[in-house]
Motif scaffolding. Structure first.
Motif, short mmCIF file in Angstrom:
data_model
loop_
_atom_site.label_atom_id
_atom_site.label_comp_id
_atom_site.label_asym_id
_atom_site.label_seq_id
_atom_site.Cartn_x
_atom_site.Cartn_y
_atom_site.Cartn_z
N ASP A 155 0.81 -1.22 0.00
CA ASP A 155 0.00 0.00 0.00
C ASP A 155 0.85 1.27 0.00
O ASP A 155 0.31 2.38 0.01
N GLY A 156 2.19 1.11 0.01
CA GLY A 156 3.09 2.26 0.00
C GLY A 156 3.36 2.84 1.37
O GLY A 156 4.19 3.75 1.50
N HIS A 157 2.69 2.38 2.40
CA HIS A 157 2.91 2.90 3.76
C HIS A 157 4.08 2.19 4.43
O HIS A 157 4.41 1.04 4.11
N ARG A 158 4.69 2.88 5.37
CA ARG A 158 5.81 2.34 6.13
C ARG A 158 5.31 1.80 7.47
O ARG A 158 4.42 2.37 8.10
N TYR A 159 5.92 0.68 7.90
CA TYR A 159 5.52 0.03 9.14
C TYR A 159 6.76 -0.40 9.92
O TYR A 159 7.82 -0.67 9.34
N LEU A 160 6.60 -0.47 11.23
CA LEU A 160 7.57 -1.13 12.11
C LEU A 160 6.90 -2.35 12.72
O LEU A 160 5.87 -2.23 13.39
N VAL A 165 4.33 -10.81 17.83
CA VAL A 165 4.75 -9.78 16.90
C VAL A 165 3.63 -8.75 16.80
O VAL A 165 2.50 -9.09 16.46
N SER A 166 3.97 -7.48 17.10
CA SER A 166 3.05 -6.38 16.93
C SER A 166 3.55 -5.49 15.79
O SER A 166 4.61 -5.73 15.21
#
Length: 517
Positions: A155-160, A165-166
């Motif tokens: 989706d082009g979004h950044r995640y950590l 696992v969260s």
């Protein structure tokens, strides 16, 4: 007590005399570890033909040394990403987005909030170059999680992704969060009768290959039983899941204590030169847990169903090198230091320093340490990571205005051994304390040379007034137990210099020599 010069067998020859073990055998093969000594939780980034790597630095300062390679075997340091004390730093992740580099960092007991009981916080630093300079750390406001793994979704979004696992969504610039922390994956469960330390789902790392996101995780606990730590894989076509577990989990594990590497885990899958895939992770060397968690490199193959398989086999044997050396093979940095450069060598770091630690030290005609504390336990020694099973260290020191200085093998503030001198008398240290019943009859002097030989855990010490004629210290030690399962800290046994009391200690001509196995 004997007066003698250490035998010539203590002096090694060849490329190992000034450094540590090298993986590159020079014949198109390599032998693990690729980073000998305590280099845990490897975080790797491929940027075109360049590879960058860093490791957990915990309470050492400078911290997060950045390493660069183009062949995955020969690595050179670029410098520290964290030049000043910030806290207990571990299990970071590196990424590049839109020509900017980011390192996401879990920190416990920061300079801002020094309470060791406070939950960890996730910070980020960024730079236009992996060589720095790096920004000041920015607190993302994510509390109670460790082991960040960065990913950009379809989706082009950044995640950590985080321990657990969260997951938390990041802002477009990667310097803040854009939503709550949410639990996204329960983890693969091993059989209950497997011998592990604890389940401990951690270390999520995200890799994209084709239409799939692959999530590697560590379970089983980092230390304790050698068969505990392991690497599992799950995959999804979307960053939002659902996650499907690999039918061959775990893909990496120590199955038996006779294997050469124990507690293997915290892996990242990545594509290397010539389209070959690799896994980089850490493990303890069988019989040498004192060296800490060392970095291992293992080839990865993909089956017809798109699942990864570790293909290294017996890691005590050489494996084909990832590629021909791009340039003249060179790895690491020499550990010996004559302290004539007006800066710290990249091999040195203070253990658990205060914010003003560098005010204690000056370099030029030797390294001058301002005395601090009453013993090595509260002196914040200057340490250096080593990766050899057998080695010799030596240093010359001048004692100024009542200080005690010394040479140690240092695991933590609670576990070390070695010797110190205050100008009048020698103090012996073992198991993290002065030995009150031992009075070494060393001479009264303001200048003394010290030497320690660690021969596969058997430690012999020497001292000299001229650096030529040496007297063997009356005590020998066995330091095999100086490890995480004794001290309950994920560290390693390291050479160290210390200065306590009042005044100063000037150190000169630190020498490190690897001994031939």
């Amino acid at each position: 007590m004997n007066t003698s010069t250490p035998p010539n067998s203590f002096l090694s020859v060849g490329s190992r005399a000034e450094g540590q073990r090298r993986a590159d055998l020079g014949n198109g093969t390599y032998l693990n570890p690729v980073f000998a000594g305590d280099h845990p939780d490897p975080a790797i980034l491929r940027d075109g033909d360049d590879y960058y790597l860093t490791f957990s630095s915990f309470e050492s300062t400078p911290g997060l040394i950045i390493w660069h390679s183009r062949d995955l075997l020969n690595w050179k340091p670029l410098g520290p990403a964290l030049p000043e004390p910030i806290g207990n730093v571990f299990a970071v992740d590196i990424c590049k987005v839109d020509d900017r580099y980011y390192i996401y960092i879990p920190i416990i007991a920061t300079a801002v909030s020094p309470d060791p009981a406070a939950p960890p916080q996730i910070y980020v630093i960024h730079s236009e170059s992996m060589a720095g300079p790096w920004s000041e750390p920015i607190n993302l406001g994510v509390s109670g999680h460790i082991d960040p793994g960065h990913a950009v979704g379809e989706d082009g979004h950044r995640y950590l992704f985080l321990s657990g696992v969260s997951r938390v969504r990041l802002s477009a610039d990667g310097l803040g969060t854009d939503g709550p922390v949410e639990h996204v994956y329960d983890g693969w469960r091993y059989p209950d009768d497997w011998v592990t330390e604890a389940y401990a789902l951690e270390g999520p790392k995200l890799t994209r290959r084709g239409d799939w996101f692959y999530l590697t995780a560590a379970v089983g606990g980092t230390s304790g039983p050698p068969t505990g730590h392991m690497v599992t894989v799950a995959r999804s076509r979307s960053i939002n899941g659902p996650w499907e577990d690999c039918p061959r989990n775990p893909i990496i594990r120590t199955w038996n204590a006779v294997e050469p590497w124990w507690s293997k885990g915290h892996a990242t899958l990545f594509e290397g030169p010539n389209g070959q895939w690799w896994s980089i992770y850490h493990g303890y060397e069988n019989g040498f847990t004192t060296l800490g968690r060392q970095t291992l490199l293992e080839p990865i193959e993909w089956d017809d169903d798109g699942w990864p398989r570790a293909a290294g086999g017996d890691l005590s044997r050489p494996l084909p090198a990832p590629t021909d050396p791009v340039e003249e093979p060179s790895h690491g940095t020499p550990l010996s230091d004559n302290f004539t450069e007006e800066r710290f060598g990249i091999q040195w770091s203070f253990h658990a320093p205060s914010k003003d630690e560098y005010l204690r030290a000056a370099i030029g005609s030797g390294l001058v340490l301002q005395a601090r504390g009453t013993s090595p336990s509260d002196s914040s020694p200057l340490t250096s990571i080593v990766g050899d099973r057998r080695y010799e260290i030596s240093v010359e020191m001048d004692l100024i205005d009542g200080a005690q200085g010394g040479l140690l093998l240092y695991y933590s503030d609670r576990l070390y051994c070695g010797m110190g001198h205050d100008g009048d008398a020698m103090t012996s240290y073992r198991a993290g304390r002065a030995i009150p019943y031992w009075r070494e009859p060393a001479p009264s002097t303001k200048t003394i040379h010290l030497r320690i030989v660690n021969d596969s855990h058997i430690v012999t010490q020497y001292y000299s007034t001229d650096g030529i004629e040496w007297t063997r210290h009356g005590l020998r030690f066995n330091v095999a137990g100086y490890n995480t399962n004794t001290a309950d800290e994920l560290l390693s046994l390291r050479p160290a210099l210390f200065a306590t009391g009042t005044g100063q200690v000037r150190f000169r001509n630190f020498q490190y020599r690897a001994l031939e196995d």
